[in-house]
Design an enzyme around this catalytic site. Structure first.
Site, PDB file in Angstrom:
ATOM      1  N   HIS A 156       0.518  -1.112  -0.149  1.00 12.36           N
ATOM      2  CA  HIS A 156       0.245   0.025   0.051  1.00 12.36           C
ATOM      3  C   HIS A 156       0.979   1.437   0.071  1.00 12.36           C
ATOM      4  O   HIS A 156       2.014   1.106   0.735  1.00 12.36           O
ATOM      5  CB  HIS A 156      -0.987   0.121   1.176  1.00 12.36           C
TER       6      HIS A 156
ATOM      7  N   ASP B 108      -7.991  -5.598   0.186  1.00 11.47           N
ATOM      8  CA  ASP B 108      -8.490  -6.249  -0.928  1.00 11.47           C
ATOM      9  C   ASP B 108      -8.063  -7.823  -0.855  1.00 11.47           C
ATOM     10  O   ASP B 108      -8.725  -8.703  -1.452  1.00 11.47           O
ATOM     11  CB  ASP B 108      -7.845  -5.808  -2.533  1.00 11.47           C
TER      12      ASP B 108
HETATM   13  N1  CMC Z   1       4.254  -7.516  -4.871  1.00 10.13           N
HETATM   14  C1  CMC Z   1       5.586  -7.412  -5.056  1.00 10.13           C
HETATM   15  N2  CMC Z   1       6.168  -6.456  -4.849  1.00 10.13           N
HETATM   16  C2  CMC Z   1       5.646  -5.212  -4.449  1.00 10.13           C
HETATM   17  C3  CMC Z   1       4.390  -5.330  -4.426  1.00 10.13           C
HETATM   18  C4  CMC Z   1       3.470  -6.217  -4.556  1.00 10.13           C
HETATM   19  N3  CMC Z   1       2.276  -6.429  -4.352  1.00 10.13           N
HETATM   20  N4  CMC Z   1       3.816  -3.792  -3.822  1.00 10.13           N
HETATM   21  C5  CMC Z   1       4.838  -2.971  -3.934  1.00 10.13           C
HETATM   22  N5  CMC Z   1       6.083  -4.046  -4.054  1.00 10.13           N
HETATM   23  C6  CMC Z   1       7.495  -3.715  -4.379  1.00 10.13           C
HETATM   24  C7  CMC Z   1       8.002  -2.910  -5.664  1.00 10.13           C
HETATM   25  O1  CMC Z   1       8.392  -3.786  -6.693  1.00 10.13           O
HETATM   26  C8  CMC Z   1       9.136  -1.749  -5.187  1.00 10.13           C
HETATM   27  O2  CMC Z   1      10.206  -2.652  -5.190  1.00 10.13           O
HETATM   28  P1  CMC Z   1      11.639  -2.015  -5.176  1.00 10.13           P
HETATM   29  O3  CMC Z   1      11.522  -0.763  -4.375  1.00 10.13           O
HETATM   30  O4  CMC Z   1      12.603  -2.991  -4.743  1.00 10.13           O
HETATM   31  O5  CMC Z   1      11.649  -1.703  -6.758  1.00 10.13           O
HETATM   32  C9  CMC Z   1       8.561  -1.563  -3.823  1.00 10.13           C
HETATM   33  O6  CMC Z   1       7.778  -2.597  -3.499  1.00 10.13           O
HETATM   34  C10 CMC Z   1       7.812  -0.042  -3.785  1.00 10.13           C
HETATM   35  O7  CMC Z   1       6.851  -0.232  -4.913  1.00 10.13           O
HETATM   36  P2  CMC Z   1       5.736   0.941  -5.350  1.00 10.13           P
HETATM   37  O8  CMC Z   1       4.987   0.435  -6.706  1.00 10.13           O
HETATM   38  O9  CMC Z   1       6.880   2.036  -5.835  1.00 10.13           O
HETATM   39  O10 CMC Z   1       5.014   1.405  -4.289  1.00 10.13           O
HETATM   40  P3  CMC Z   1       3.515   2.079  -4.281  1.00 10.13           P
HETATM   41  O11 CMC Z   1       3.666   2.644  -3.000  1.00 10.13           O
HETATM   42  O12 CMC Z   1       3.786   3.046  -5.490  1.00 10.13           O
HETATM   43  O13 CMC Z   1       2.630   0.945  -4.604  1.00 10.13           O
HETATM   44  C11 CMC Z   1       0.853  -0.230  -4.522  1.00 10.13           C
HETATM   45  C12 CMC Z   1       1.448   0.641  -3.949  1.00 10.13           C
HETATM   46  C13 CMC Z   1      -0.661  -0.769  -4.038  1.00 10.13           C
HETATM   47  C14 CMC Z   1       0.629   0.152  -5.913  1.00 10.13           C
HETATM   48  C15 CMC Z   1       1.800  -1.851  -4.731  1.00 10.13           C
HETATM   49  O14 CMC Z   1       1.695  -2.254  -3.607  1.00 10.13           O
HETATM   50  C16 CMC Z   1       0.775  -2.858  -5.670  1.00 10.13           C
HETATM   51  O15 CMC Z   1       1.148  -2.734  -6.901  1.00 10.13           O
HETATM   52  N6  CMC Z   1       0.199  -3.605  -4.725  1.00 10.13           N
HETATM   53  C17 CMC Z   1      -0.512  -4.719  -5.671  1.00 10.13           C
HETATM   54  C18 CMC Z   1      -1.805  -4.130  -6.003  1.00 10.13           C
HETATM   55  C19 CMC Z   1      -3.011  -3.866  -4.894  1.00 10.13           C
HETATM   56  O16 CMC Z   1      -3.188  -4.839  -3.874  1.00 10.13           O
HETATM   57  N7  CMC Z   1      -3.597  -2.829  -4.734  1.00 10.13           N
HETATM   58  C20 CMC Z   1      -4.596  -2.649  -3.726  1.00 10.13           C
HETATM   59  C21 CMC Z   1      -4.067  -1.387  -2.727  1.00 10.13           C
HETATM   60  S1  CMC Z   1      -5.237  -1.401  -1.533  1.00 10.13           S
HETATM   61  C22 CMC Z   1      -6.639  -0.690  -2.039  1.00 10.13           C
HETATM   62  C23 CMC Z   1      -6.887   0.640  -2.170  1.00 10.13           C
HETATM   63  O17 CMC Z   1      -6.824   1.393  -1.278  1.00 10.13           O
HETATM   64  O18 CMC Z   1      -6.786   1.258  -3.790  1.00 10.13           O
END
Ligand code: CMC
Length: 427
Positions: free
Chosen positions: A304, A361
């Protein structure tokens, strides 16, 4: 006393005030930055940018805290109803008994939708995603029910109408997609029970309303009701800032929510678990794929932007899931898989060091499956739940003291000025 942050640029010192929220959160107010210095800030994804001040929702991502209008999400999930929580978010205070009654009557009075709207539904191709249909139908409401946004009472009517009709529209789209007869809202049923009845009642099999299912749905919608400046809420505020109708702003929110990284994650989680079950893949292999930087796969339902600890909503959702399955004596193999996946991920160095925990989720899809909601309707369920938050945020942003057209800037990195080349001279 206002504190200031000093900023030295090209030998000159500038001061910018620090804004402090009621929970002690601090922000640097850079409202005059460009005027004073000629520069802008750069923050893709707005991870460090506060787009507004807000009285609605407080989140602490480090401690796993979520409160609506100051009230902890745990208390709302336990003691409140979705209807009451919606009132709290939109009006700022818990309703008195009389106010809640009046709100319920209004929700019931506005629940039918114009008969002509059914023609729209019937003409969408059968394979259309319900989120696309919902977004279009909410925009279409503007043509059937023009808003009169100048007087407080009329704003109340408009938002109550929307809250009420979205539930009817969602159930209607499901019935029509199945080729079944539409079930009309019943004036004797409260919000969640009415929705379930419209979804599942049929002349051949009357729907039996079960209090435990109604409670689970109330909890599901309360947990989704607001989440401060997330992607879809920011879309509602940004689109709304152009002074479009409430319906158009909410429709933008629905479209933004659809994506698998945001609200669409609940559908993506179940699809991931189903695939895992069908292929008999080991959960460890899936976790290994999620860690592999050469593989675009991510563990859906994990991670998240704000929570760097267990999402408080996920805790409640997991408990609700367990309770519901036990009450109905259901053994869902997907729940076992989800728990196994969580177990492996929660002890894995990558997931620990990246602060990746289950989000709302991860378990919500299993709750929805148990209630009988089809997978492609999961994100619609999220959208109905988020509607009170979107409305509250839209109302707040329309307040003259807050309102400002949303218009971020950019740093241009394309070609510098060059001449047009006639087509015959291009190589
Ligand atoms: N699985 C594997 N690696 C992950 C994941 C994941 N679900 N989420 C983040 N990472 C890693 C990512 O690869 C990155 O690694 P590194 O720094 O080594 O390159 C690091 O964690 C940071 O990721 P980011 O994409 O920069 O972080 P963010 O804060 O932008 O991402 C997110 C938040 C929700 C988009 C992401 O965690 C994700 O894609 N999760 C899966 C989709 C999901 O479950 N979404 C629902 C969110 S909750 C409902 C809502 O409120 O919308």
């Amino acid at each position: 006393m206002t504190e200031y942050i000093k900023f030295i640029f090209e030998g000159k010192t500038f001061e910018f005030p620090v804004v402090i929220g009621t929970e002690g959160e601090k922000a640097l107010d850079i409202g005059s930055l460009r005027n004073k210095t000629g520069i802008i800030t750069l923050d893709p994804g707005y991870a460090n940018t506060g787009s507004c001040t807000s009285d609605i929702t407080f989140m602490d991502g480090e401690k796993g805290i979520l409160r609506y209008r100051g009230i902890p999400i745990e208390q709302l999930a336990e003691y409140s109803s979705f209807r009451e929580t919606a009132y709290l978010l939109i009006h700022g205070e818990l309703p008195t008994e009389n106010k809640l009654k009046r709100f319920s009557v209004m929700l019931n009075d506005h629940s039918p939708v114009h008969e002509d709207m059914q023609y729209f539904f019937r003409n969408f191709p059968r394979a259309s995603h319900p989120m696309g249909i919902l977004s279009s139908m909410v925009t279409a409401l503007r043509s059937f029910y023009p808003e009169l946004p100048d007087m407080e009472d009329e704003v109340d009517t408009t938002v109550t109408r929307l809250l009420s009709k979205i539930r009817t529209l969602a159930a209607m789209s499901y019935k029509i997609s199945k080729g079944h007869k539409v079930v009309y809202p019943r004036p004797d049923l409260p919000y969640c029970a009415n929705f379930l009845n419209m979804m599942f009642d049929s002349p051949v099999r009357p729907y039996e309303i079960h209090e435990d299912v109604v409670k689970a749905l109330n909890i599901f919608w309360i947990l989704h009701a607001d989440h401060e400046q997330n992607c879809s809420t920011s879309a509602v505020r940004l689109v709304g800032s152009g002074k479009v109708s409430l319906y158009a702003a909410i429709s933008a929110g629905i479209a933004a929510l659809w994506g698998p990284l945001h609200g669409g994650a609940n559908q993506a989680v179940i699809e991931m678990l189903e695939k895992l079950a069908a292929q008999g893949t080991d959960v460890k292999q899936l976790v290994a794929r999620a860690k592999d930087k050469n593989d675009p796969f991510r563990l859906m339902g994990f991670g998240h932007r704000v929570y760097k600890t267990y999402d408080p909503r996920a805790k409640i959702m997991k408990a609700t899931c367990d309770k519901l399955l036990t009450q109905f004596n259901i053994n869902d193999p997907l729940l076992d898989l989800a728990k196994a996946l969580e177990e492996v991920a929660s002890t894995d160095d990558y997931f620990i060091s990246h602060n990746l925990y289950p989000n709302v989720d991860f378990y919500s899809g299993i709750v929805l499956r148990t209630i009988g909601i089809p997978t492609n309707m999961f994100t619609v369920m999220f959208a109905i739940g988020r509607l009170p938050g979107w409305i509250a945020q839209w109302k707040e942003s329309m307040d003259e003291s807050q309102w400002k057209l949303g218009r971020p800037r950019q740093i241009y990195t394309g070609p510098v000025e060059r001449d047009f080349v006639p087509i015959e001279k291009r190589s």
